[in-house]
Design an enzyme around this catalytic site. Sequence first.
Site, PDB file in Angstrom:
ATOM      1  N   TYR A  63       0.834  -1.202   0.000  1.00 49.55           N
ATOM      2  CA  TYR A  63       0.000   0.000   0.000  1.00 49.55           C
ATOM      3  C   TYR A  63       0.869   1.252   0.000  1.00 49.55           C
ATOM      4  O   TYR A  63       1.790   1.403   0.795  1.00 49.55           O
ATOM      5  CB  TYR A  63      -0.924   0.028   1.218  1.00 49.55           C
ATOM      6  CG  TYR A  63      -1.692   1.333   1.334  1.00 49.55           C
ATOM      7  CD1 TYR A  63      -2.734   1.609   0.449  1.00 49.55           C
ATOM      8  CD2 TYR A  63      -1.357   2.295   2.270  1.00 49.55           C
ATOM      9  CE1 TYR A  63      -3.428   2.807   0.520  1.00 49.55           C
ATOM     10  CE2 TYR A  63      -2.045   3.498   2.349  1.00 49.55           C
ATOM     11  CZ  TYR A  63      -3.076   3.748   1.467  1.00 49.55           C
ATOM     12  OH  TYR A  63      -3.739   4.933   1.528  1.00 49.55           O
ATOM     13  N   HIS A  93      -4.729  16.224  -3.386  1.00 52.42           N
ATOM     14  CA  HIS A  93      -5.110  16.315  -1.975  1.00 52.42           C
ATOM     15  C   HIS A  93      -4.982  17.735  -1.421  1.00 52.42           C
ATOM     16  O   HIS A  93      -5.394  17.992  -0.291  1.00 52.42           O
ATOM     17  CB  HIS A  93      -4.260  15.355  -1.141  1.00 52.42           C
ATOM     18  CG  HIS A  93      -4.679  13.920  -1.260  1.00 52.42           C
ATOM     19  ND1 HIS A  93      -4.917  13.308  -2.454  1.00 52.42           N
ATOM     20  CD2 HIS A  93      -4.909  12.963  -0.309  1.00 52.42           C
ATOM     21  CE1 HIS A  93      -5.268  12.043  -2.253  1.00 52.42           C
ATOM     22  NE2 HIS A  93      -5.281  11.816  -0.957  1.00 52.42           N
ATOM     23  N   ASN A 205       0.663  12.012   5.427  1.00 51.80           N
ATOM     24  CA  ASN A 205      -0.062  11.101   6.304  1.00 51.80           C
ATOM     25  C   ASN A 205       0.387  11.321   7.743  1.00 51.80           C
ATOM     26  O   ASN A 205       1.464  10.895   8.128  1.00 51.80           O
ATOM     27  CB  ASN A 205       0.219   9.647   5.885  1.00 51.80           C
ATOM     28  CG  ASN A 205      -1.051   8.840   5.754  1.00 51.80           C
ATOM     29  OD1 ASN A 205      -2.021   9.105   6.444  1.00 51.80           O
ATOM     30  ND2 ASN A 205      -1.034   7.858   4.870  1.00 51.80           N
ATOM     31  N   TYR A 288     -18.785  31.858  45.099  1.00 48.94           N
ATOM     32  CA  TYR A 288     -17.995  30.769  44.531  1.00 48.94           C
ATOM     33  C   TYR A 288     -16.873  31.252  43.610  1.00 48.94           C
ATOM     34  O   TYR A 288     -15.797  30.660  43.549  1.00 48.94           O
ATOM     35  CB  TYR A 288     -18.887  29.816  43.740  1.00 48.94           C
ATOM     36  CG  TYR A 288     -19.746  28.893  44.566  1.00 48.94           C
ATOM     37  CD1 TYR A 288     -19.857  29.035  45.951  1.00 48.94           C
ATOM     38  CD2 TYR A 288     -20.464  27.873  43.956  1.00 48.94           C
ATOM     39  CE1 TYR A 288     -20.649  28.183  46.697  1.00 48.94           C
ATOM     40  CE2 TYR A 288     -21.266  27.012  44.696  1.00 48.94           C
ATOM     41  CZ  TYR A 288     -21.354  27.171  46.068  1.00 48.94           C
ATOM     42  OH  TYR A 288     -22.138  26.319  46.801  1.00 48.94           O
ATOM     43  N   ARG A 291     -14.243  32.132  46.232  1.00 50.28           N
ATOM     44  CA  ARG A 291     -13.922  31.078  47.192  1.00 50.28           C
ATOM     45  C   ARG A 291     -13.490  29.776  46.521  1.00 50.28           C
ATOM     46  O   ARG A 291     -12.627  29.049  47.023  1.00 50.28           O
ATOM     47  CB  ARG A 291     -15.154  30.838  48.079  1.00 50.28           C
ATOM     48  CG  ARG A 291     -14.959  29.791  49.138  1.00 50.28           C
ATOM     49  CD  ARG A 291     -16.063  29.762  50.185  1.00 50.28           C
ATOM     50  NE  ARG A 291     -17.363  30.167  49.744  1.00 50.28           N
ATOM     51  CZ  ARG A 291     -18.473  29.423  49.875  1.00 50.28           C
ATOM     52  NH1 ARG A 291     -18.404  28.225  50.404  1.00 50.28           N
ATOM     53  NH2 ARG A 291     -19.644  29.894  49.491  1.00 50.28           N
ATOM     54  N   PHE A 337      -2.187   7.180  11.891  1.00 44.80           N
ATOM     55  CA  PHE A 337      -2.522   8.521  11.405  1.00 44.80           C
ATOM     56  C   PHE A 337      -3.814   9.062  12.002  1.00 44.80           C
ATOM     57  O   PHE A 337      -4.127  10.234  11.860  1.00 44.80           O
ATOM     58  CB  PHE A 337      -2.673   8.505   9.880  1.00 44.80           C
ATOM     59  CG  PHE A 337      -3.579   7.390   9.404  1.00 44.80           C
ATOM     60  CD1 PHE A 337      -4.949   7.433   9.623  1.00 44.80           C
ATOM     61  CD2 PHE A 337      -3.055   6.281   8.749  1.00 44.80           C
ATOM     62  CE1 PHE A 337      -5.776   6.415   9.208  1.00 44.80           C
ATOM     63  CE2 PHE A 337      -3.891   5.257   8.325  1.00 44.80           C
ATOM     64  CZ  PHE A 337      -5.248   5.320   8.560  1.00 44.80           C
ATOM     65  N   GLU A 423     -12.711   5.255   4.761  1.00 42.90           N
ATOM     66  CA  GLU A 423     -12.374   5.993   5.983  1.00 42.90           C
ATOM     67  C   GLU A 423     -13.700   6.341   6.672  1.00 42.90           C
ATOM     68  O   GLU A 423     -14.211   7.456   6.574  1.00 42.90           O
ATOM     69  CB  GLU A 423     -11.565   7.228   5.618  1.00 42.90           C
ATOM     70  CG  GLU A 423     -10.245   6.837   4.956  1.00 42.90           C
ATOM     71  CD  GLU A 423      -9.530   7.999   4.287  1.00 42.90           C
ATOM     72  OE1 GLU A 423      -9.977   9.156   4.451  1.00 42.90           O
ATOM     73  OE2 GLU A 423      -8.520   7.751   3.605  1.00 42.90           O
TER      74      GLU A 423
END
Length: 519
Positions: A63, A93, A205, A288, A291, A337, A423
Amino acid sequence: MLITEQMKDQNVVLVGGGALTIEQVVQVARFNAKVELQEESIRKMAKSRAYVEKLLSEKKVVYGLTTGFGKFSDTYISGDDAKTLQLNLIRSHACGIGMPFSIEIARAIMLLRVNALALGYSGIRPEVVQLMVGMLNQGVTPVIPEKGSLGASGDLAPLSHLALVLVGEGEAYYRGNRFPGGQAMNLAGLVPVTLEAKEGLALINGTQVMTAVGTLACRDAMNLANWADCTVALTCEALFGVRDAFDPLTHIIRPHKGQSQSAENIRRLTSGSKLMTNQGERRVQDAYSLRCAPQVHGASRDALAYIAEKLEIEINSATDNPLIFVDEERVISGGNFHGQPIALPMDHLSISASELANISERRIERLVNPHLNENLPPFLTKNGGLESGFMIAQYAAAAVVSENKSMAHPASVDSIPSSGNQEDHVSMGTIAARKAKQIVENAYSVLAIELLCGAQAADFRDPQLLGLGTKWLYDQCRNLVPALEADRVLSPDFQKIADWMKQTDVALSMSEVVKGFNN
């Protein structure tokens, strides 16, 4: 832009040894520290690359080496097309959207990518990584759009914009100007590369974008937590706060580290104060927001320590796919990744910083509201009615904390399938990191407003009655911004104080004022 003495002293950062720190990332990103690759990392990358070349010569189906990507992982690519495949990957990409990241974030992204590749599990040639080091050292910074990452196969889209400059495409900043990538490289005396098999995938990646944004935001948030202790200390004095709430007896029996640290900071800041009161002297207990400040601030401190731990692990991790294990003669296509280990901490960062701002805004209300304090003029102005004083300052703080609440909704619980459902679960980690960064920025503005209101209230009490640390705070504030004697535009004052807070390591500064001050 936080400055520390350690940053000033360290001008070279060695990468590739798996021990890069958050502080070193800040040095390179913000202060242009030089970067050097460790010799051992160069050897590891060369060894990994040699194994990739061996697999290619044997025409193995692996791959990313001899196949397409994502849904195309079953499509075989011949060796003759390997270079075209890598360049097509980067170009296709590079789908980033929106405004570019700041130069400091882009530099952090580059540094983290260099460090991950230098671990020697990505099969990339050392000369490609050395070119990235050259870009950092020569000031060539890729223009990387902020939006477009799912945090799935890492930060594919933004990292592709980084990789474009390596091959002479895309855009980059150089000496304050924006140029076509190839021109910026040429001006810096750098020569773009031609990517070989696996190298395009190795460059894009990983989780370096979300981690870079998160690293800088986390460091700023850690400083913000110190400032929160400072602002509440000054506010407590202005409101005749009850010091008993910060007594160590209370905090020892609930031993959360952050809680004890915040309580100790407040005690030391208010040391010597003539304005703090004892339990029962004016009242038995405070609201609060005064405190419980150690408990609230401390919880954020503890969260930030956890977040910093996760970031430093990720900074020094191999997040590529596939990963090359030369000694075992294996190539493993896994999921390092995936951004989930950073997405969850980034959502936690959003919540932690939001809470520091939330409680600060409630203290601002107590300072400006005459029904909630003793003998301070309404909205801290001498001429109420004719003048509004800090009335709308509280509005502005309230608006910002409400914006933070909307942004603090976790991004990591969302997921949209991509790449033909290959994915099918994504982290949204980069969205989480970007939101966290904005929330931290907003929180500085709220604390700046509280500090100015606290200083104005101190003017009505008597600044000479302040504690040792709070008097220093008051003086520093007044050196930057004068007291409000009549209505004026306050936005520049808020910005000036917020910028000063961001640029000042207050724990370091305060340690010189209050002996033993904890950071």
